[in-house]
Design an enzyme around this catalytic site. Structure first.
Site, PDB file in Angstrom:
ATOM      1  N   ASP A 174       5.842  -0.418 -11.182  1.00  0.00           N
ATOM      2  CA  ASP A 174       5.078  -1.942 -10.153  1.00  0.00           C
ATOM      3  C   ASP A 174       6.074  -2.741 -10.853  1.00  0.00           C
ATOM      4  OD1 ASP A 174       4.869  -1.676 -13.070  1.00  0.00           O
ATOM      5  OD2 ASP A 174       2.987  -1.769 -13.108  1.00  0.00           O
ATOM      6  N   ASP A 229      -0.345   3.044  -5.041  1.00  0.00           N
ATOM      7  CA  ASP A 229       0.021   2.567  -6.714  1.00  0.00           C
ATOM      8  C   ASP A 229      -1.029   2.938  -7.752  1.00  0.00           C
ATOM      9  OD1 ASP A 229       0.810   1.093  -8.322  1.00  0.00           O
ATOM     10  OD2 ASP A 229      -0.110  -1.113  -8.183  1.00  0.00           O
ATOM     11  N   LYS A 253      -4.904   1.948  -6.602  1.00  0.00           N
ATOM     12  CA  LYS A 253      -5.527   1.529  -5.663  1.00  0.00           C
ATOM     13  C   LYS A 253      -4.836   1.752  -4.542  1.00  0.00           C
ATOM     14  CE  LYS A 253      -5.365  -3.056  -8.364  1.00  0.00           C
ATOM     15  NZ  LYS A 253      -4.548  -4.356  -8.996  1.00  0.00           N
TER      16      LYS A 253
END
Length: 254
Positions: free
Chosen positions: A106, A17, A24
């Site tokens: 996201d 991500d 991440k």
């Protein structure tokens, strides 16, 4: 989080991500997040050592930050297939956003992650990160969209950037409900303003959807009154869970 960092697992999914501030990396054993690390969103410098800890069989890449050359080189070294999430990627919910190509990956993943856990419910997802975002998905699995406003640090920085005399302040330090000097006035205004914005949005949606479920994620944590707090599920993995579900959903289609 279950810490299996020292173990070696097979058929583990890798979630990458890439956000506005950092990236991440999360390992999933089935639907369970096993380990998460944070690394540079420009270089993915810790990717190789993370990959060496697990026997990843596949992965998914989500990026709201442009993938830089160094990061791309790291991704190209991986010896398992990667799914790059975009507006054309099949997802297990219905996306009613009118411009899906401009929708942050996201934001969409957060909606998928929440609805995967509680299908058949109206859900509001609040992500307090670089930006403060609100996503609404209805009980029929239709993602309707949401709101975007400045995040906590962005609010502090903007007051300093766009004024002549206001200092750069942050959330650390003395907090007073009513500021008694410039620093505490800024801190109170930013923190309480953001808190009231979140509480107001929750109440607005709750009036329209009485059985509303609320998820809170992101790096900036807030304290709410008892009534609001009782409505909230705190889940730091809501976006990775959504990305993992999108990955497995695409496997199911095959």
């Amino acid at each position: 989080m279950i810490n299996f960092a020292s173990a070696k697992y097979v058929h583990v999914n890798l979630i990458i991500d890439i956000g506005n501030t950092l990236a991440k990396l999360v390992a999933f054993d089935g639907d369970i997040p096993v380990e998460e690390i944070k690394t540079s969103n420009e270089t993915l410098e810790h990717l190789s050592e993370f990959v060496n800890k697990y026997s990843f069989s596949q992965g998914i890449v989500s990026n709201v930050f442009e993938i830089k050359t160094e990061a791309e080189q790291q991704l190209n070294k991986l010896d398992f297939p990667l799914l790059y999430l975009n507006a054309q990627t099949p997802i297990p919910i219905t996306n009613d956003y009118m411009t899906p190509e401009t929708l942050g990956a996201d934001r969409l993943a957060a909606a998928v992650g929440a609805y995967t856990q509680y299908p058949g419910h109206d859900i509001l997802i609040i992500d307090a990160g670089t930006c403060l975002t609100f996503e609404f998905i209805d009980k029929h699995g239709h993602y309707k969209g949401g709101y975007i406003s400045p995040g906590l640090q962005m609010r502090f920085k903007s007051l300093n950037t766009f004024t002549a005399q206001l200092p750069l302040t942050d959330s650390n330090g003395i907090f007073s409900e009513i500021g008694y000097d410039t620093e505490t006035s800024i801190r109170s205004g930013v923190i309480q303003g953001m808190k009231f914005e979140i509480e107001g949005r929750i109440k607005y949606f709750q009036e329209k959807h009485p059985a509303l479920l609320v998820f809170l994620t992101g790096g900036d944590i807030f304290n709410f009154d008892s009534k609001i707090k009782s409505l909230i599920f705190a889940d730091k993995y809501i976006v990775p869970k959504g990305l993992n579900r999108i990955l497995t959903f695409n496997n199911e289609l095959l």
